[in-house]
Write a protein that holds these residues in place. Structure first.
Motif, PDB file in Angstrom:
ATOM      1  N   GLY A  25       0.810  -1.218   0.000  1.00 39.08           N
ATOM      2  CA  GLY A  25       0.000   0.000   0.000  1.00 39.08           C
ATOM      3  C   GLY A  25       0.835   1.255   0.000  1.00 39.08           C
ATOM      4  N   PHE A  26       1.962   1.224   0.722  1.00 40.98           N
ATOM      5  CA  PHE A  26       2.848   2.391   0.726  1.00 40.98           C
ATOM      6  C   PHE A  26       3.326   2.696  -0.684  1.00 40.98           C
ATOM      7  CE2 PHE A  26       6.735   4.770   1.325  1.00 40.98           C
ATOM      8  CZ  PHE A  26       6.457   5.598   2.400  1.00 40.98           C
ATOM      9  N   ALA A  27       3.688   1.662  -1.441  1.00 45.22           N
ATOM     10  CA  ALA A  27       4.110   1.871  -2.829  1.00 45.22           C
ATOM     11  C   ALA A  27       2.967   2.397  -3.682  1.00 45.22           C
ATOM     12  CB  ALA A  27       4.640   0.559  -3.410  1.00 45.22           C
ATOM     13  N   GLY A  28       1.763   1.862  -3.457  1.00 39.00           N
ATOM     14  CA  GLY A  28       0.618   2.338  -4.227  1.00 39.00           C
ATOM     15  C   GLY A  28       0.304   3.797  -3.969  1.00 39.00           C
ATOM     16  N   PHE A  29       0.316   4.201  -2.704  1.00 40.17           N
ATOM     17  CA  PHE A  29       0.056   5.604  -2.380  1.00 40.17           C
ATOM     18  C   PHE A  29       1.181   6.498  -2.889  1.00 40.17           C
ATOM     19  CE2 PHE A  29      -2.865   3.881   0.911  1.00 40.17           C
ATOM     20  CZ  PHE A  29      -3.976   4.623   0.583  1.00 40.17           C
ATOM     21  N   ALA A  30       2.430   6.027  -2.795  1.00 39.34           N
ATOM     22  CA  ALA A  30       3.547   6.817  -3.315  1.00 39.34           C
ATOM     23  C   ALA A  30       3.413   7.001  -4.822  1.00 39.34           C
ATOM     24  CB  ALA A  30       4.868   6.138  -2.968  1.00 39.34           C
ATOM     25  N   MET A  31       3.020   5.946  -5.529  1.00 35.71           N
ATOM     26  CA  MET A  31       2.825   6.047  -6.973  1.00 35.71           C
ATOM     27  C   MET A  31       1.731   7.063  -7.307  1.00 35.71           C
ATOM     28  SD  MET A  31       1.657   3.008  -9.597  1.00 35.71           S
ATOM     29  CE  MET A  31       0.024   2.904  -8.835  1.00 35.71           C
ATOM     30  N   ALA A  32       0.611   7.008  -6.557  1.00 36.54           N
ATOM     31  CA  ALA A  32      -0.472   7.956  -6.802  1.00 36.54           C
ATOM     32  C   ALA A  32      -0.034   9.384  -6.522  1.00 36.54           C
ATOM     33  CB  ALA A  32      -1.683   7.590  -5.936  1.00 36.54           C
ATOM     34  N   LYS A  33       0.750   9.584  -5.465  1.00 38.80           N
ATOM     35  CA  LYS A  33       1.219  10.922  -5.116  1.00 38.80           C
ATOM     36  C   LYS A  33       2.193  11.448  -6.166  1.00 38.80           C
ATOM     37  CE  LYS A  33       1.199  14.237  -2.001  1.00 38.80           C
ATOM     38  NZ  LYS A  33      -0.051  14.946  -1.638  1.00 38.80           N
ATOM     39  N   LEU A  34       3.089  10.599  -6.639  1.00 43.18           N
ATOM     40  CA  LEU A  34       4.022  11.017  -7.684  1.00 43.18           C
ATOM     41  C   LEU A  34       3.293  11.398  -8.962  1.00 43.18           C
ATOM     42  CD1 LEU A  34       6.790   8.289  -7.202  1.00 43.18           C
ATOM     43  CD2 LEU A  34       7.033  10.737  -6.754  1.00 43.18           C
ATOM     44  N   SER A  35       2.240  10.668  -9.263  1.00 50.02           N
ATOM     45  CA  SER A  35       1.482  10.939 -10.480  1.00 50.02           C
ATOM     46  C   SER A  35       0.688  12.231 -10.383  1.00 50.02           C
ATOM     47  CB  SER A  35       0.547   9.769 -10.776  1.00 50.02           C
ATOM     48  OG  SER A  35      -0.219  10.018 -11.934  1.00 50.02           O
ATOM     49  N   SER A  36       0.053  12.464  -9.229  1.00 51.48           N
ATOM     50  CA  SER A  36      -0.824  13.630  -9.097  1.00 51.48           C
ATOM     51  C   SER A  36      -0.062  14.909  -8.779  1.00 51.48           C
ATOM     52  CB  SER A  36      -1.865  13.369  -8.001  1.00 51.48           C
ATOM     53  OG  SER A  36      -1.231  13.158  -6.747  1.00 51.48           O
ATOM     54  N   SER A  37       0.988  14.819  -7.974  1.00 46.52           N
ATOM     55  CA  SER A  37       1.691  16.023  -7.530  1.00 46.52           C
ATOM     56  C   SER A  37       2.917  16.351  -8.374  1.00 46.52           C
ATOM     57  CB  SER A  37       2.123  15.861  -6.067  1.00 46.52           C
ATOM     58  OG  SER A  37       1.000  15.672  -5.233  1.00 46.52           O
TER      59      SER A  37
ATOM     60  N   VAL B 243      -6.500   8.494  -6.026  1.00 43.53           N
ATOM     61  CA  VAL B 243      -6.822   8.090  -7.390  1.00 43.53           C
ATOM     62  C   VAL B 243      -5.533   7.756  -8.130  1.00 43.53           C
ATOM     63  CG1 VAL B 243      -7.848   8.825  -9.575  1.00 43.53           C
ATOM     64  CG2 VAL B 243      -8.899   9.496  -7.402  1.00 43.53           C
ATOM     65  N   VAL B 244      -5.565   6.673  -8.911  1.00 43.96           N
ATOM     66  CA  VAL B 244      -4.425   6.239  -9.702  1.00 43.96           C
ATOM     67  C   VAL B 244      -4.797   6.329 -11.175  1.00 43.96           C
ATOM     68  CG1 VAL B 244      -2.877   4.330 -10.244  1.00 43.96           C
ATOM     69  CG2 VAL B 244      -3.617   4.699  -7.883  1.00 43.96           C
ATOM     70  N   SER B 245      -4.030   7.113 -11.923  1.00 46.71           N
ATOM     71  CA  SER B 245      -4.292   7.243 -13.360  1.00 46.71           C
ATOM     72  C   SER B 245      -3.921   5.944 -14.067  1.00 46.71           C
ATOM     73  CB  SER B 245      -3.474   8.400 -13.945  1.00 46.71           C
ATOM     74  OG  SER B 245      -3.800   9.612 -13.295  1.00 46.71           O
ATOM     75  N   PRO B 246      -4.645   5.573 -15.123  1.00 45.75           N
ATOM     76  CA  PRO B 246      -4.336   4.316 -15.829  1.00 45.75           C
ATOM     77  C   PRO B 246      -2.961   4.378 -16.481  1.00 45.75           C
ATOM     78  CG  PRO B 246      -5.940   5.611 -17.053  1.00 45.75           C
ATOM     79  CD  PRO B 246      -5.789   6.271 -15.726  1.00 45.75           C
ATOM     80  N   PRO B 247      -2.293   3.246 -16.607  1.00 43.30           N
ATOM     81  CA  PRO B 247      -0.963   3.233 -17.240  1.00 43.30           C
ATOM     82  C   PRO B 247      -1.059   3.622 -18.712  1.00 43.30           C
ATOM     83  CG  PRO B 247      -1.762   1.001 -16.918  1.00 43.30           C
ATOM     84  CD  PRO B 247      -2.726   1.902 -16.211  1.00 43.30           C
ATOM     85  N   LYS B 248      -0.055   4.329 -19.169  1.00 45.25           N
ATOM     86  CA  LYS B 248      -0.036   4.800 -20.557  1.00 45.25           C
ATOM     87  C   LYS B 248       1.380   4.647 -21.097  1.00 45.25           C
ATOM     88  CE  LYS B 248      -2.145   8.649 -21.430  1.00 45.25           C
ATOM     89  NZ  LYS B 248      -2.466  10.100 -21.525  1.00 45.25           N
ATOM     90  N   LEU B 249       1.494   4.079 -22.288  1.00 40.92           N
ATOM     91  CA  LEU B 249       2.789   3.882 -22.920  1.00 40.92           C
ATOM     92  C   LEU B 249       2.677   4.273 -24.389  1.00 40.92           C
ATOM     93  CD1 LEU B 249       5.655   2.865 -22.268  1.00 40.92           C
ATOM     94  CD2 LEU B 249       4.943   0.618 -23.101  1.00 40.92           C
TER      95      LEU B 249
ATOM     96  N   GLY C 207      -3.053  -0.889  -7.477  1.00 44.98           N
ATOM     97  CA  GLY C 207      -3.573   0.457  -7.677  1.00 44.98           C
ATOM     98  C   GLY C 207      -4.113   0.655  -9.080  1.00 44.98           C
ATOM     99  N   TYR C 208      -3.384   0.173 -10.080  1.00 46.73           N
ATOM    100  CA  TYR C 208      -3.868   0.249 -11.456  1.00 46.73           C
ATOM    101  C   TYR C 208      -5.137  -0.585 -11.637  1.00 46.73           C
ATOM    102  CZ  TYR C 208       0.449   2.513 -13.025  1.00 46.73           C
ATOM    103  OH  TYR C 208       1.480   3.400 -13.222  1.00 46.73           O
ATOM    104  N   ARG C 209      -5.198  -1.731 -10.958  1.00 48.24           N
ATOM    105  CA  ARG C 209      -6.340  -2.626 -11.117  1.00 48.24           C
ATOM    106  C   ARG C 209      -7.636  -1.966 -10.662  1.00 48.24           C
ATOM    107  NH1 ARG C 209      -6.639  -7.841  -7.246  1.00 48.24           N
ATOM    108  NH2 ARG C 209      -5.538  -6.282  -6.008  1.00 48.24           N
ATOM    109  N   PHE C 210      -7.607  -1.271  -9.506  1.00 47.98           N
ATOM    110  CA  PHE C 210      -8.813  -0.646  -8.973  1.00 47.98           C
ATOM    111  C   PHE C 210      -8.989   0.793  -9.427  1.00 47.98           C
ATOM    112  CE2 PHE C 210      -7.931  -3.842  -5.553  1.00 47.98           C
ATOM    113  CZ  PHE C 210      -9.041  -4.637  -5.803  1.00 47.98           C
ATOM    114  N   GLY C 211      -7.935   1.407  -9.945  1.00 49.57           N
ATOM    115  CA  GLY C 211      -8.009   2.817 -10.289  1.00 49.57           C
ATOM    116  C   GLY C 211      -7.846   3.728  -9.090  1.00 49.57           C
ATOM    117  N   SER C 212      -7.572   3.153  -7.926  1.00 45.85           N
ATOM    118  CA  SER C 212      -7.372   3.936  -6.703  1.00 45.85           C
ATOM    119  C   SER C 212      -6.671   3.054  -5.681  1.00 45.85           C
ATOM    120  CB  SER C 212      -8.699   4.448  -6.128  1.00 45.85           C
ATOM    121  OG  SER C 212      -9.515   3.359  -5.733  1.00 45.85           O
TER     122      SER C 212
END
Length: 733
Positions: A440-452, A516-522, A612-617
């Motif tokens: 969960g720490f990694a998931g929240f860190a990923m969401a924070k890096l993406s949004s902020s 919230v986790v944005s969907p992966p994009k490549l 995080g990607y699976r649920f979108g959050s």
């Protein structure tokens, strides 16, 4: 770091290693914790200065004695089971929670709760008769649980006993959820509505005084029983060396079972007395009180009733004081509200302080028999297996319908989490109950890096996993001084602290709403689970997302196999087998443990990113303590010491392929997943430590040996009879 040698011990010895020189002898087991008296004096002076001029602070402190009494009672139960059987019972809080439901069903509905069934006994029962019946039920259950689960584990390692108690916790909680749902149940009984008025207009409810007085009496009575009675002397003899107890004509099973009966009585009594004070009962709150109870028991080194009870009372009162201080203007804020979770970090802080000052580990116990840990086989045919897994996984997302694709995604993510358990527990023998907190720490860190910071795929999940690895390395620091059950206590407290202090922080993790986790994009193309696609049937989840998950997890499985076969993997197994022997062989135990924690946390972090990607959050509930315990159950069932076991464990996880098949074909709902996981964990630890994968390997080896031996040799008249070759599977081969 030492180089590998052919003679390096890579598997467990068949016998338990001798006690470490730093552990106290049997007579030292009852000494007070090695915490300087000056430290306690400083704490007392600071508390007096803080409270001297604040009446409301004193009021809050005294009101915390209610929850502190229950924590103290649970700590007494933990001490009893440890002194009597060597088990640090993680399920003590769940047993108290179950007793609360038994009492309330009797007192309110006139029904006796037998496991998950409610038997009508003709009408509501009064407070005292309901209390007596509940205590009797708890005593019976205490004896039965020891006889069925922990008596077979009497000669097993302390780690196996802790894991079995985790399975018991899951079973008890799931039974209550199935019978009553997770919604809090009101407690209609009342203990006392009166209050006592003290100077400075301080009011203390009488029920708080009753609880405090009762826990003090209980601690005193237990001390006297274990100090002066024959049963207490037999218990102390068992703690020193069970062989001495046998020579004296006593049964270790009966003595240990009697201690479990005592523990059940104490826990049930105070659970019932505290129920009217709490006002409600739910499957989570009392169950998690085992964390501060374990902290209190650790202060008393799992031997002192008085110290454990006093520490439990102090923890409850300190948590109540922190809640009051949260109303002050100077208290740190988050999104306009006091920072959540500070009170929940008190047990972790106390554990770390005690361990820092405590020079000696837990008192050792002499026991009969051998210690056996799960066998960790050397991976074979890794390449073909990975290719087969890749083909099957990708093929599933191309041909299966949406329901089964979602189940496969859940299983693939579950495999990644189980791999993190395999690396840490299976390879190096370090029990962590915080793997989902790291995910969960990694998931929240990923969401924070993406949004902020605007950092997206693929850098955000990698950085998130690296942040989890850093936290994992920090978690390894206590492991440098601890092993086994003490580390399990630390990681469970850390999981509660991370869940409360980090995941529920509105500024960092979005609070209860999650992040919230944005969907992966490549290359400009999204491939999230709900992204529209023309591949397959065009329904969600997107097959491309599933294929991406398969690629990641197959890579993790390959890396885990390489780790097991590498020099570092052999050093991990040597540390698991015997730390002192590994150090004597030139292995750096410190570096090996740190590497194991970091790698395991990184794998768990990638699993958290995929989730995080699976649920979108990313939400706190999915990455809570109970989630860690559930995944540990499935990992153990599959086989905690091999990649194949992790794959099987991933197939078994809640809403994975196996449970989806049971739901679709048999009608078994996902609510039974935790119950099945808990029962499976207990059965695996007791009857089959190698799990499904290990048992399958044993059957296959036996089959190959039988085929290689050929048909039995015919006997010529008057000639000798040819002896058939042995079909025994040798450990370590």
């Amino acid at each position: 770091m030492a180089t590998d040698a052919p003679t390096l011990p890579v598997e467990e010895p068949t016998k338990a290693p001798p006690a470490a020189p730093t552990e106290p002898g049997p007579r030292a087991a009852g000494r007070r914790p090695q915490v300087k008296h000056g430290a306690w004096a400083v704490i007392a002076v600071l508390a007096i200065v803080l409270l001297a001029n604040d009446t409301q602070a004193i009021q809050s402190l005294l009101l915390g004695a209610g929850s502190g009494s229950l924590i103290a009672a649970l700590a007494l139960g933990v001490v009893v089971t440890y002194r009597g059987s060597g088990v640090i019972n993680i399920a003590t809080g769940a047993m108290a929670m179950y007793a609360t439901y038994v009492f309330n069903a009797l007192n309110t509905d006139g029904k006796l709760l037998v496991i998950g069934w409610k038997v009508d006994i003709g009408g509501p029962v009064g407070f005292i008769p309901a209390l007596i019946i509940t205590v009797a039920v708890a005593a019976i259950w205490g004896g039965l649980l020891y006889r069925v689960i922990f008596a077979p584990l009497r000669t097993a390692s302390p780690v196996a006993k802790v894991v079995a108690s985790v399975g018991l916790l899951l079973v008890i909680q799931s039974v209550i959820v199935l019978a009553f749902t997770a919604t809090p149940v009101p407690i209609k009984a009342t203990l006392s509505a009166d209050s006592v008025k003290l100077p400075a207009d301080i009011v203390v409810p009488v029920n708080q005084l009753i609880l405090c007085g009762a826990v003090i009496v209980a601690a005193t009575a237990l001390w006297a029983i274990y100090r002066f009675t024959g049963f207490g002397l037999a218990t102390r003899a068992a703690a020193e060396d069970e062989r001495h107890l046998v020579l004296l004509g006593h049964s270790p099973t009966i003595v240990s079972g009697g201690n479990w009966v005592f523990s059940g009585i104490v826990v049930a009594l105070f659970a019932v007395l505290a129920a009217p004070v709490n006002g409600t009962a739910d499957p989570t709150t009392t169950t998690l009180l085992v964390v501060p109870a374990l902290a209190a028991a650790l202060v008393g080194r799992f031997t002192s009733f008085g110290v454990a009870a006093a520490a439990g009372l102090a923890i409850g009162m300190l948590q109540a004081l922190i809640q009051y201080l949260g109303t002050k203007g100077w208290y740190p804020q988050s999104a306009g509200s006091p920072i959540p979770g500070v009170a929940e970090t008190v047990p972790l802080a106390i554990i770390l302080v005690v361990l820092a000052f405590q020079r000696k580990g837990l008192p050792s116990r002499g026991s009969l028999g051998n210690v056996r840990l799960p066998f960790s086989p050397t991976p074979r045919h890794v390449g073909p297996k990975l290719i087969a897994g890749l083909v099957v996984g990708i093929g599933g997302f191309l041909v299966l319908g949406p329901t089964w694709r979602l189940a496969e995604v859940n299983s693939v993510v579950g495999i990644a989490i189980c791999l993190s358990f395999v690396i840490l527990i299976g390879f190096v023998g370090q029990v962590s109950l915080a793997q989902m907190a790291l995910a969960g720490f990694a998931g929240f860190a990923m969401a924070k890096l993406s949004s902020s910071a605007g950092i997206g795929f693929p850098f955000a999940p990698i950085l998130g996993a690296l942040s989890a690895a850093v936290v994992g390395v920090l978690a390894a620091l206590p492991a440098l001084r601890l092993r086994g059950v003490q580390l399990a206590v630390v990681t469970m407290a850390a999981a509660v602290a991370i869940q409360s202090l980090v995941f529920k922080n509105p500024d960092w993790a979005g609070g209860l709403r999650g992040a919230v986790v944005s969907p992966p994009k490549l290359f400009g193309q999204e491939f999230g689970p709900i992204t529209p696609t023309s591949l397959g049937d065009g329904q969600i989840p997107n097959p491309w997302f599933g294929i991406f998950c398969v690629l990641v997890v197959v890579a993790l499985a390959g890396l885990t196999s390489l780790l097991r076969s590498s020099g570092l993997g052999r050093r991990m197994l040597a540390v698991r087998a015997n730390e002192r022997s590994a150090a004597a062989a030139g292995i750096s135990v410190r570096q090996t443990k740190i590497a194991a924690f970091g790698i395991s946390a990184f794998v768990a972090g990638l699993a958290g990113a995929l989730s995080g990607y699976r649920f979108g959050s990313v939400t706190p509930d999915y990455f809570g303590v109970f989630a860690s315990l559930s995944f540990l159950a499935f990992a153990y069932m599959g086989g905690i010491s091999s990649v194949t076991g992790a794959v099987i464990g991933g197939l078994l996880v809640t809403n994975g392929l196996v449970f989806t098949a049971l739901r679709e074909w048999v009608g078994l709902g996902p609510d039974y997943a935790v119950l099945v996981g808990g029962l499976g964990l207990v059965l695996t630890v007791v009857a089959n430590p190698d799990g499904i994968a290990g048992q399958t390997r044993i059957f296959w080896e036996q089959f190959k040996r039988r085929r290689a031996s050929g048909p039995p040799a015919s006997r010529e008249p008057g000639g000798p009879v040819a002896a058939p070759p042995s079909t025994t599977v040798q450990e370590g081969r």
